[in-house]
Design an enzyme around this catalytic site. Sequence first.
Site, mmCIF file in Angstrom:
data_model
loop_
_atom_site.group_PDB
_atom_site.id
_atom_site.type_symbol
_atom_site.label_atom_id
_atom_site.label_comp_id
_atom_site.label_asym_id
_atom_site.label_seq_id
_atom_site.Cartn_x
_atom_site.Cartn_y
_atom_site.Cartn_z
ATOM 1 C CG HIS A 39 -2.074 0.943 1.054
ATOM 2 N ND1 HIS A 39 -3.287 0.505 0.579
ATOM 3 C CD2 HIS A 39 -2.212 2.269 1.270
ATOM 4 C CE1 HIS A 39 -4.113 1.531 0.501
ATOM 5 N NE2 HIS A 39 -3.491 2.614 0.923
ATOM 6 C CG ASP A 66 -10.602 3.551 4.616
ATOM 7 O OD1 ASP A 66 -10.156 4.631 5.039
ATOM 8 O OD2 ASP A 66 -10.327 3.095 3.496
ATOM 9 C CB SER A 92 -7.285 5.600 5.969
ATOM 10 O OG SER A 92 -7.527 5.325 4.620
ATOM 11 N NE ARG A 103 -8.724 11.132 6.104
ATOM 12 C CZ ARG A 103 -7.858 10.221 5.629
ATOM 13 N NH1 ARG A 103 -8.250 8.989 5.367
ATOM 14 N NH2 ARG A 103 -6.609 10.546 5.430
ATOM 15 C CE LYS A 117 -7.493 1.739 2.432
ATOM 16 N NZ LYS A 117 -7.745 3.097 2.026
HETATM 17 N N1 URA Z 1 -4.159 6.056 1.361
HETATM 18 C C1 URA Z 1 -5.208 5.572 2.064
HETATM 19 O O1 URA Z 1 -5.661 4.459 1.844
HETATM 20 N N2 URA Z 1 -5.737 6.356 2.999
HETATM 21 C C2 URA Z 1 -5.267 7.576 3.279
HETATM 22 O O2 URA Z 1 -5.782 8.210 4.154
HETATM 23 C C3 URA Z 1 -4.176 8.083 2.554
HETATM 24 C C4 URA Z 1 -3.634 7.284 1.595
#
Ligand code: URA
Length: 462
Positions: free
Chosen positions: A92, A171, A193, A178, A197
């Site tokens: 990620h 999220d 966040s 956001r 996930k």
């Molecule tokens: N990537 C994400 O999944 N969430 C965030 O808040 C910022 C980047």
Amino acid sequence: MISTSPSLNPVQIIVKKRDGGEHTREELRYFINGFVQDLIPDYQVAAWAMAVYFQGMTPPETTELTLAMAESGDMLDPHLGLPPGTVIVDKHSSGGVGDKTTLAVAPIVAACGLPVGKMSGRGLSYTGGTIDKLESIAGWSPELSEEQFRRQLREIGLVVASQTANLAPADKKLYALRDVTGTVPSLPLIASSIMSKKLAAGADAIVLDVKCGRGAFMETLEEAEKLARLMVAIGSRAGRLMTALITQMEQPLGRAVGNALEVKEAIATLHGQGPDDFQTLVEQVAGEMLWLGKRAGSSQGQGVAAPVGEGSTDLPEEFKNQVREAIRSGAAFRKFREFVAAQGGDVAMVDQPEKLPAAPLVVDVTAPRAGFVASIDAREVGLTVVDLGGGRHKKGDPIDHRVGVVVQAKVGDRVEAGQPLCQVHAGNQAGADMAVARLQAAYTLSDEPVPPLPVVYERIRG
Ligand code: URA
């Protein structure tokens, strides 16, 4: 929502955070579950997110928020249906400008035999999203049922899907809110966040690419390290093998910024013709995933030497060599092609990227004088692409996949007066004029030679 406890009330929760208080586990669960069930409205959650933005959260509070968000929906087991002992490694990015890393890394890793089943997101603020990029390919769809996801992972070893409605739904809702309320660059909100996930998606090992610099949500190395350590700690606590790379995001990554342009660049990289900085990052992230995958598969790390300690970016050459070989042999490109076809995409656009959506106007931004490129404000480049139509101003806005910027001169390059610094790909003349003026101002030139920027700053192990 009826509650008998005085602090279990949306207004009290907002006020507590506004005044710098620390939430309890119970408060966070109440607030997050209420939001997911539409019992607490967007405007109260937006106010709370702004309070978190200003007041922050303690590490234990952030961990509790992450777990509440992860457990707001299904906790998946991606191993179901795969041969026993199969290791799943996920990656990620914390978000950057021109960050098309997943598009290249995922097929490389899958081509090396490690299945990649990824849930990805859409663009957030001035950073692009993997799903928006892949949707540049006609017909490609991120909407897969759980059964389709599992079948494709089993048969092809590579899936990129949008977060299913019930994977960390808290999220999904909070991310969209956001994006349009100025509350993206908050360390606890980003950490929770990303990690909610990742935990819900059920991978055994996770590589985090924490971007640092002007085009990232974390602008300083100190902030990026804090975010990386927090996420590594949350993941390790949840029993996952973790590595975080802190990577440079002062200037755009690679050359292309904008959806279809980035897909084109990722395809070029899978053919071994990517820009140097992007190629270096891809080798590091994919190599890191292969290394973690081997460790996770070898009885919790027995048998694979831990190569280096913290602070070093070294990764054993054998893993980078595997990455290079997957590219050289064409296996990574074939995997990408197979994956696009499996998700309904037009493979003619993969075979001939010139068929991808293209902007009608391409205009050069030229150097006003001779010099060395000292900086390129990556955030301004990202915001310009959003304003060209390549990103969203509000929830649900459509995206123009054709538009973007191609960076021709990067930090350290020497340019002569009138030479192109970058190219604008615009949908109309007004967009092109706006972008040319902003991009010229985003470049700083110096009379003195400037060293090129590093790609990876640091590596943090769980
Ligand atoms: N990537 C994400 O999944 N969430 C965030 O808040 C910022 C980047």
